[in-house]
Write a protein that holds these residues in place. Structure first.
Motif, PDB file in Angstrom:
ATOM      1  N   MET A 120       0.803  -1.219   0.000  1.00  0.00           N
ATOM      2  CA  MET A 120       0.000   0.000   0.000  1.00  0.00           C
ATOM      3  C   MET A 120       0.837   1.269   0.000  1.00  0.00           C
ATOM      4  O   MET A 120       2.052   1.265   0.228  1.00  0.00           O
ATOM      5  CB  MET A 120      -0.930   0.003   1.217  1.00  0.00           C
ATOM      6  CG  MET A 120      -0.217   0.090   2.557  1.00  0.00           C
ATOM      7  SD  MET A 120      -1.406  -0.056   3.918  1.00  0.00           S
ATOM      8  CE  MET A 120      -0.469   0.586   5.285  1.00  0.00           C
ATOM      9  N   ASN A 121       0.142   2.363  -0.281  1.00  0.00           N
ATOM     10  CA  ASN A 121       0.643   3.715  -0.047  1.00  0.00           C
ATOM     11  C   ASN A 121      -0.537   4.591   0.324  1.00  0.00           C
ATOM     12  O   ASN A 121      -1.646   4.075   0.554  1.00  0.00           O
ATOM     13  CB  ASN A 121       1.435   4.252  -1.256  1.00  0.00           C
ATOM     14  CG  ASN A 121       0.581   4.436  -2.503  1.00  0.00           C
ATOM     15  OD1 ASN A 121      -0.657   4.441  -2.434  1.00  0.00           O
ATOM     16  ND2 ASN A 121       1.217   4.578  -3.647  1.00  0.00           N
ATOM     17  N   SER A 122      -0.327   5.887   0.366  1.00  0.00           N
ATOM     18  CA  SER A 122      -1.366   6.785   0.889  1.00  0.00           C
ATOM     19  C   SER A 122      -2.567   6.936  -0.042  1.00  0.00           C
ATOM     20  O   SER A 122      -3.585   7.491   0.368  1.00  0.00           O
ATOM     21  CB  SER A 122      -0.765   8.166   1.169  1.00  0.00           C
ATOM     22  OG  SER A 122      -0.279   8.749  -0.025  1.00  0.00           O
ATOM     23  N   THR A 123      -2.467   6.457  -1.275  1.00  0.00           N
ATOM     24  CA  THR A 123      -3.593   6.587  -2.213  1.00  0.00           C
ATOM     25  C   THR A 123      -4.003   5.252  -2.813  1.00  0.00           C
ATOM     26  O   THR A 123      -4.751   5.223  -3.791  1.00  0.00           O
ATOM     27  CB  THR A 123      -3.238   7.563  -3.361  1.00  0.00           C
ATOM     28  OG1 THR A 123      -2.072   7.087  -4.051  1.00  0.00           O
ATOM     29  CG2 THR A 123      -2.977   8.956  -2.837  1.00  0.00           C
ATOM     30  N   SER A 124      -3.555   4.152  -2.239  1.00  0.00           N
ATOM     31  CA  SER A 124      -3.832   2.849  -2.852  1.00  0.00           C
ATOM     32  C   SER A 124      -5.219   2.299  -2.551  1.00  0.00           C
ATOM     33  O   SER A 124      -5.616   1.261  -3.096  1.00  0.00           O
ATOM     34  CB  SER A 124      -2.776   1.827  -2.416  1.00  0.00           C
ATOM     35  OG  SER A 124      -2.755   1.673  -1.019  1.00  0.00           O
TER      36      SER A 124
END
Length: 419
Positions: A120-124
């Motif tokens: 993940m990341n902050s917009t996934s």
């Protein structure tokens, strides 16, 4: 109030099943079950290529018996079968319905997984703030409250990336950055986290003042989906380079930070100098920069005289042909977003790359002679040198199986090391 609501929903699910998973440290000699949380081919967008490659490599590890893929619902109605063994796709959440992110916690709580991997990341978790907030705190809740054996592979943190240079520079973006910084710091301190570059590990450890984060570099991972869709994962690929005119590729999800204008202007100047090449532009617009579509259209119109092919969005299966027929890939970016999926694919297919020099790309491309990274002012000279030395009729054989086995062996050791 939101956090209380989340915990309330999760504790409701505790009444459904009582599972004892106090013993988190599994013995590596026995068979384990794994849950993967994140995007997957045709299930979500951001990091889907990376996630698909990761799942394929995990499926080849002998001591992993089953992988449950906890992912969003399909992007399209049709199936894109990667034919990966051991996997079970569990469509669990909907980007447009933020509270469905709570199902991630419930589903994992109700099953006895030996290892849970979040990619993940902050917009996934979609475009909505609430969806991403709930997705980001899920591994924290599972680890700290329910004592699950959770691992996070985290991409592009606000602690490591200059988000203003990436185009996120409004007042709203600055407020969002402050919130993300707090959440990400909590993840890095409390959950076993891997980042895709040693550079990022060093930066994060320094900022959180702990030697807590790990680096993971799974080579060739972004090339796996197109190989699987073409049935090429155990075959050799014959690359036949263009015999007459070099074929230059500009490929990716375009946004302001990728500086397509700089590349087109440079290539236009080289055309005026008498250099001959075929230019292919491929890829779509980054969903987080929807306003860029107008700018993109203007650039295409302005430089249409030097563009030979404009392919737009390319389906995953067709990416293989894009790279098989390219002689040179350009990375004209004005800022680095972290690990580059496009660079990873180019490294796998061993085509020549000329890109702007960033610490992230220097680390990712270390040891690969086909990648040349230069300062911005030397970009045109590097392309000129390539064109001057272009040799007609070159060919190359890519040993796919050998590369895949190398990555599987590496990931096998990483999984064994996780406690």
């Amino acid at each position: 109030m939101l956090l209380l609501f989340i915990l309330g929903e999760v504790f409701k699910s505790m009444q459904v099943s009582k599972i004892n998973d106090a013993n988190l440290n599994y013995e590596k000699s026995r068979i384990i079950n794994v849950a993967y949380v994140g995007n997957f081919l045709n299930h979500g967008f951001a990091l889907a290529q990376y996630g698909s490659g990761l799942i394929y490599f995990l499926s080849k590890i002998d001591f992993i018996s089953k992988i449950d893929i906890i992912c969003p619902y399909k992007n399209n109605k049709y199936d894109m079968d990667l034919n990966i063994q051991k996997v079970n796709i569990l469509e669990t959440y909907d980007y447009k319905k933020p509270l469905t992110m709570l199902r991630i916690i419930r589903k994992i709580y109700l099953h006895k997984y030996d290892l849970i991997i979040f990619n993940m990341n902050s917009t996934s978790f979609g475009e909505g703030n609430l969806s991403n907030f709930l997705g980001l705190i899920a591994p924290l809740i599972l680890k700290k409250i329910f004592k699950k054996n959770v691992v996070v592979i985290y991409h592009s943190s606000v602690l490591t990336n200059d988000v203003e240079k990436l185009g996120y520079n409004s007042l709203y973006d600055k407020l969002r950055k402050a919130v993300l910084k707090y959440i990400e710091t909590s993840i890095f301190k409390k959950v076993n986290t891997f980042v895709t570059l040693q550079l990022y590990k060093n930066i994060i450890d320094k900022k959180i003042k702990k030697n807590r984060v790990n680096a993971i570099k799974i080579e060739y991972i972004e090339a796996i989906p197109t190989l699987l869709l073409n049935g090429m994962e155990e075959k050799s690929i014959e690359l036949q380079y263009n015999k007459d005119i070099p074929r230059i590729l500009l490929y990716g999800y375009w946004g302001p930070q990728k500086d397509l204008e700089f590349a087109l202007n440079t290539l236009n100047e080289l055309k005026k100098e008498g250099y001959n090449f075929n230019l292919v532009i491929s890829g779509g617009i980054n969903n987080h920069f929807k306003d860029y579509q107008k700018k993109y259209n203007e650039l295409i119109e302005k430089y249409k005289s030097i563009i030979n092919e404009l392919k737009g969005y390319v389906e995953e299966k067709d990416i293989l042909d894009i790279f098989k027929t390219a002689d040179l890939l350009l990375l004209p970016y004005s800022a680095s977003g972290g690990w580059s999926g496009v660079l990873s694919q180019a490294i796998f297919f061993e085509i020549s790359v000329i890109g702007i020099e960033f610490p992230e790309y220097i680390e990712e491309a270390k040891g690969y002679e086909n990648v040349i990274l230069v300062k911005r002012e030397d970009f045109k000279n590097a392309i000129r040198d390539f064109l001057d030395n272009f040799k007609n009729g070159r060919s190359k054989t890519i040993n796919v199986k050998e590369k895949i086995e190398k990555s599987i062996k590496y990931l096998n050791e990483i999984i064994k090391s996780i406690e």
